[in-house]
Scaffold this active site. Sequence first.
Site: not given
Ligand code: IPD
Ligand code: CA
Ligand code: CA
Length: 286
Positions: A78, A107
């Site tokens: 990511e 994370i």
């Molecule tokens: C997010 C988490 C969140 C979800 C978002 C994601 P991140 O990822 O999984 O629960 O609702 O769509 O983007 O930014 O914590 O890696």
């Molecule tokens: Ca995520």
């Molecule tokens: Ca993330």
Amino acid sequence: MEDNNKPSYVVGSKSFTAVAINAAAKAGEWIKSRVGIYKELNTKLSPQDLVTEVDKGAEIMIRKLIKTHFPNHDFLGEESVEPGAKASAEAVAGYADSEYLWIVDPIDGTTNFVHGNPYFCVSIALAIKGELTVGVIYDPMHDEMFVAEKGKGAYVHGKPMSVSKETELSGSLLAIGYNPEREFALPNNMKGIAALSTRTRSLRAMGSAALHLAYVAAGRLTGYYEVGLNSWDVAAGVLLVKESGGQVTDTQGGPYHLAARHLAATNGHIHQELLQTLKEAEATGL
Ligand code: IPD
Ligand code: CA
Ligand code: CA
């Protein structure tokens, strides 16, 4: 007697899984040690899309650990991709011909990490020729390692997992997600929540797509849906759900693929009822 024809080192799926578990455990322990003492908080796509130096450091650590064993494998993390749906789709498309592709969210649940809320995880998947083959999700705060291998089942604490048994939405515990791309996701969510909160036992939004999927696999949630997801949020969790006997499709019932963004994952029994409810509520995001 020793078999001299046997190769001394076989790169099989067990080795891939061992490397994924090791990387998730090491990164997870370090992330846990940084709760409450991270130093840099920045936003990406929107004020709700958070990133810290711990996200970036954990991704570097995981990449190094994987590349030590498999230097020629591709790596999609990511924090190495520009934020936004377009860049995310381009990154996945760029690896369409990849033989071995590791898909990593260092994370998942950064907002929780930032607030000291103990619901976040490391998510590591390996796709071989586009097919999800290994999925590992590690929740360091609860020391839970969720592991799946294609065709070999899914495990937590070393014990096989299976999805829950509810057969109707009315008896189901579902999770949803508040995607940071609010402009697109929020209207969908509002319609989805309005329809589902009266038809389910209850709704949850715990803030980690990957852990939601791991919980569906473990039978702790009946299902989960969210619009606007990225490959790294879900790749490992999709394999966990499938290998636990559940079902994952896009929100219109189409098959899961690495570029799918609007997903529904359930124990299988309630899948059609969930999709139908999302369709009637115009909450599929599609
Ligand atoms: C997010 C988490 C969140 C979800 C978002 C994601 P991140 O990822 O999984 O629960 O609702 O769509 O983007 O930014 O914590 O890696
Ligand atoms: Ca995520
Ligand atoms: Ca993330």
